[in-house]
Design a protein around this motif. Sequence first.
Motif, PDB file in Angstrom:
ATOM      1  N   LEU A  82      10.076  -6.608   9.399  1.00  0.00           N
ATOM      2  CA  LEU A  82       9.635  -7.000   8.064  1.00  0.00           C
ATOM      3  C   LEU A  82       8.164  -6.663   7.852  1.00  0.00           C
ATOM      4  CD1 LEU A  82      10.743  -8.509   5.486  1.00  0.00           C
ATOM      5  CD2 LEU A  82       9.467 -10.487   6.307  1.00  0.00           C
ATOM      6  N   PHE A  83       7.896  -5.952   6.787  1.00  0.00           N
ATOM      7  CA  PHE A  83       6.536  -5.663   6.349  1.00  0.00           C
ATOM      8  C   PHE A  83       6.438  -6.038   4.880  1.00  0.00           C
ATOM      9  CE2 PHE A  83       3.762  -3.201   9.285  1.00  0.00           C
ATOM     10  CZ  PHE A  83       4.546  -3.321  10.410  1.00  0.00           C
ATOM     11  N   SER A  84       5.216  -6.055   4.347  1.00  0.00           N
ATOM     12  CA  SER A  84       5.070  -6.260   2.910  1.00  0.00           C
ATOM     13  C   SER A  84       4.474  -4.989   2.326  1.00  0.00           C
ATOM     14  CB  SER A  84       4.151  -7.466   2.632  1.00  0.00           C
ATOM     15  OG  SER A  84       2.922  -7.321   3.305  1.00  0.00           O
ATOM     16  N   VAL A  85       4.802  -4.704   1.059  1.00  0.00           N
ATOM     17  CA  VAL A  85       4.227  -3.513   0.430  1.00  0.00           C
ATOM     18  C   VAL A  85       2.748  -3.725   0.125  1.00  0.00           C
ATOM     19  CG1 VAL A  85       6.296  -2.430  -0.504  1.00  0.00           C
ATOM     20  CG2 VAL A  85       5.221  -4.295  -1.765  1.00  0.00           C
ATOM     21  N   GLU A  86       2.399  -4.952  -0.202  1.00  0.00           N
ATOM     22  CA  GLU A  86       1.011  -5.329  -0.447  1.00  0.00           C
ATOM     23  C   GLU A  86       0.751  -6.708   0.159  1.00  0.00           C
ATOM     24  OE1 GLU A  86      -1.666  -3.983  -1.713  1.00  0.00           O
ATOM     25  OE2 GLU A  86      -0.805  -2.117  -2.468  1.00  0.00           O
ATOM     26  N   GLU A  87      -0.545  -6.965   0.366  1.00  0.00           N
ATOM     27  CA  GLU A  87      -0.983  -8.307   0.832  1.00  0.00           C
ATOM     28  C   GLU A  87      -0.247  -8.772   2.078  1.00  0.00           C
ATOM     29  OE1 GLU A  87      -0.968 -11.118  -2.358  1.00  0.00           O
ATOM     30  OE2 GLU A  87      -1.945  -9.735  -3.744  1.00  0.00           O
ATOM     31  N   PRO A  88      -0.407  -8.172   3.214  1.00  0.00           N
ATOM     32  CA  PRO A  88      -1.212  -6.977   3.500  1.00  0.00           C
ATOM     33  C   PRO A  88      -0.473  -5.695   3.144  1.00  0.00           C
ATOM     34  CG  PRO A  88      -0.223  -7.799   5.524  1.00  0.00           C
ATOM     35  CD  PRO A  88       0.141  -8.771   4.448  1.00  0.00           C
ATOM     36  N   PRO A 108      20.064  -2.429  17.262  1.00  0.00           N
ATOM     37  CA  PRO A 108      20.034  -1.902  15.891  1.00  0.00           C
ATOM     38  C   PRO A 108      18.946  -2.572  15.049  1.00  0.00           C
ATOM     39  CG  PRO A 108      22.287  -2.342  16.557  1.00  0.00           C
ATOM     40  CD  PRO A 108      21.403  -2.860  17.666  1.00  0.00           C
ATOM     41  N   THR A 109      18.261  -1.758  14.294  1.00  0.00           N
ATOM     42  CA  THR A 109      17.085  -2.234  13.563  1.00  0.00           C
ATOM     43  C   THR A 109      17.249  -2.006  12.064  1.00  0.00           C
ATOM     44  OG1 THR A 109      15.641  -1.809  15.453  1.00  0.00           O
ATOM     45  CG2 THR A 109      14.608  -1.832  13.294  1.00  0.00           C
ATOM     46  N   THR A 110      16.871  -3.011  11.288  1.00  0.00           N
ATOM     47  CA  THR A 110      16.837  -2.873   9.836  1.00  0.00           C
ATOM     48  C   THR A 110      15.396  -3.047   9.388  1.00  0.00           C
ATOM     49  OG1 THR A 110      19.072  -3.727   9.555  1.00  0.00           O
ATOM     50  CG2 THR A 110      17.618  -3.904   7.649  1.00  0.00           C
ATOM     51  N   LEU A 111      14.988  -2.222   8.451  1.00  0.00           N
ATOM     52  CA  LEU A 111      13.628  -2.316   7.922  1.00  0.00           C
ATOM     53  C   LEU A 111      13.664  -2.923   6.527  1.00  0.00           C
ATOM     54  CD1 LEU A 111      10.588  -1.635   7.815  1.00  0.00           C
ATOM     55  CD2 LEU A 111      11.226   0.702   7.162  1.00  0.00           C
ATOM     56  N   ALA A 112      12.868  -3.966   6.317  1.00  0.00           N
ATOM     57  CA  ALA A 112      12.793  -4.567   4.992  1.00  0.00           C
ATOM     58  C   ALA A 112      11.331  -4.689   4.572  1.00  0.00           C
ATOM     59  CB  ALA A 112      13.461  -5.943   4.985  1.00  0.00           C
ATOM     60  N   LEU A 113      11.082  -4.433   3.297  1.00  0.00           N
ATOM     61  CA  LEU A 113       9.725  -4.528   2.761  1.00  0.00           C
ATOM     62  C   LEU A 113       9.667  -5.657   1.740  1.00  0.00           C
ATOM     63  CD1 LEU A 113       8.882  -0.722   2.382  1.00  0.00           C
ATOM     64  CD2 LEU A 113       8.517  -2.244   4.327  1.00  0.00           C
ATOM     65  N   LEU A 139      15.148  -1.823   2.917  1.00  0.00           N
ATOM     66  CA  LEU A 139      15.600  -2.776   1.899  1.00  0.00           C
ATOM     67  C   LEU A 139      14.346  -3.384   1.301  1.00  0.00           C
ATOM     68  CD1 LEU A 139      18.353  -4.631   3.966  1.00  0.00           C
ATOM     69  CD2 LEU A 139      18.744  -3.122   2.003  1.00  0.00           C
ATOM     70  N   PHE A 140      14.289  -3.446  -0.017  1.00  0.00           N
ATOM     71  CA  PHE A 140      13.136  -4.065  -0.659  1.00  0.00           C
ATOM     72  C   PHE A 140      13.504  -5.485  -1.051  1.00  0.00           C
ATOM     73  CE2 PHE A 140      12.517   0.453  -1.064  1.00  0.00           C
ATOM     74  CZ  PHE A 140      11.195   0.591  -0.690  1.00  0.00           C
ATOM     75  N   CYS A 141      12.579  -6.388  -0.799  1.00  0.00           N
ATOM     76  CA  CYS A 141      12.889  -7.778  -1.126  1.00  0.00           C
ATOM     77  C   CYS A 141      11.630  -8.515  -1.554  1.00  0.00           C
ATOM     78  CB  CYS A 141      13.539  -8.477   0.061  1.00  0.00           C
ATOM     79  SG  CYS A 141      12.452  -8.658   1.487  1.00  0.00           S
ATOM     80  N   ILE A 163      13.577 -11.638  13.485  1.00  0.00           N
ATOM     81  CA  ILE A 163      12.656 -10.979  12.558  1.00  0.00           C
ATOM     82  C   ILE A 163      11.365 -10.643  13.292  1.00  0.00           C
ATOM     83  CG2 ILE A 163      11.298 -11.268  10.442  1.00  0.00           C
ATOM     84  CD1 ILE A 163      13.441 -12.903   9.262  1.00  0.00           C
ATOM     85  N   VAL A 164      10.904  -9.426  13.124  1.00  0.00           N
ATOM     86  CA  VAL A 164       9.637  -9.038  13.738  1.00  0.00           C
ATOM     87  C   VAL A 164       8.727  -8.422  12.682  1.00  0.00           C
ATOM     88  CG1 VAL A 164      10.831  -8.595  15.931  1.00  0.00           C
ATOM     89  CG2 VAL A 164      10.358  -6.695  14.409  1.00  0.00           C
TER      90      VAL A 164
END
Length: 315
Positions: A82-88, A108-113, A139-141, A163-164
């Motif tokens: 899990l990352f954020s598109v902004e902040e950070p 298996p890994t899933t990427l979510a923003l 996946l955008f969330c 979740i990492v």
Amino acid sequence: IVTAETDKVEDSSSSSSKVGTELLCVVRAVLKKIKRRVLVGDKVVVGSIDWVDSRGMIENVFQRSSVISDPPVANVDRLLVLFSVEEPRLESFVLTRFLIEAESTGIPTTLALNKAELVDQQVLSDWDTRLRSWGYEPLFCSVDSKMGLDSLASVLRDQTTVIVGPSGVGKSSLINALRNKPNSQVEADNWFDPIMGSKWFEDQRVGKVSTRSGRGKHTTRNVSLLPLGGGGCLADTPGFSQPSLLKVTKQSLAQYFPEIRKMLGDNEPATCAFNDCLHVGEPGCIVKGDWERYPLYFQLLDEIRIREEFQLRTF
Ligand code: GDP
Ligand code: ZN
């Protein structure tokens, strides 16, 4: 002797340990003697069950399909990066480090923003194009606007997920949001109610264990598994806060880049001229340099090279 097939085993330190068919367990001495650590997520055989006091003894641990150490969890089916598109703001090098660390576990890994509501559609669409070129389908969330949480919940359904991601991206917020989110009305009927209990636990074929992890010198963090609305579990503790990449070698690094895997043909053996090709311009190398993350591959290769040379000199 009762096996774990009918029971959920739960943490002695958990406040919800009286719910459902949870059993407060001790680990059989012989398991400790052979240093067989029982991890959160382990499937176990439980014996000596005292139904009145809801107590039992863990007699044996089933073979694990996977195990990670940060946080310590067995039988993890999926990592959610899990990352954020902004902040950070999303940084491709930081994201790459997390993806490499995740890929190196083989899970298996899933990427979510997350925090998608903070930027306009064009920014999301640009990231989508970019990350697809890396070989991922993001996946955008948004935990705040609830956008994308349904898709996320259905990806995680019936699996054990950790979740990492870096701090501040919304991991804890997402864990809370998913935890309180039944997937549909039908499932809502089976939804685990922390006060009343529910059918959810009884439906589980094999018990999952969360053990007290506050003891022993190997233990640094507490983790337990939270039941998800549609079935499956989520670790309550995020992982990989600092991806060390310590298990990644110069030779293995390439296989954690989907771009390189694709160029080498996913299932075929490498077809570069040299077997131990590092794809940095050797003669007969078939990995070209015309992809966005090639410089990041170089940078990580350097980092690992320096570490490996240091280790050689030290030991
Ligand atoms: P963690 O460090 O990854 O566990 O992140 P937290 O869950 O503690 O969240 C960090 C901050 O981001 C908190 O102030 C949250 O309220 C905020 N946050 C979480 N999700 C969202 C979101 O979807 N949008 C926005 N704008 N903020 C969010
Ligand atoms: Zn090569």
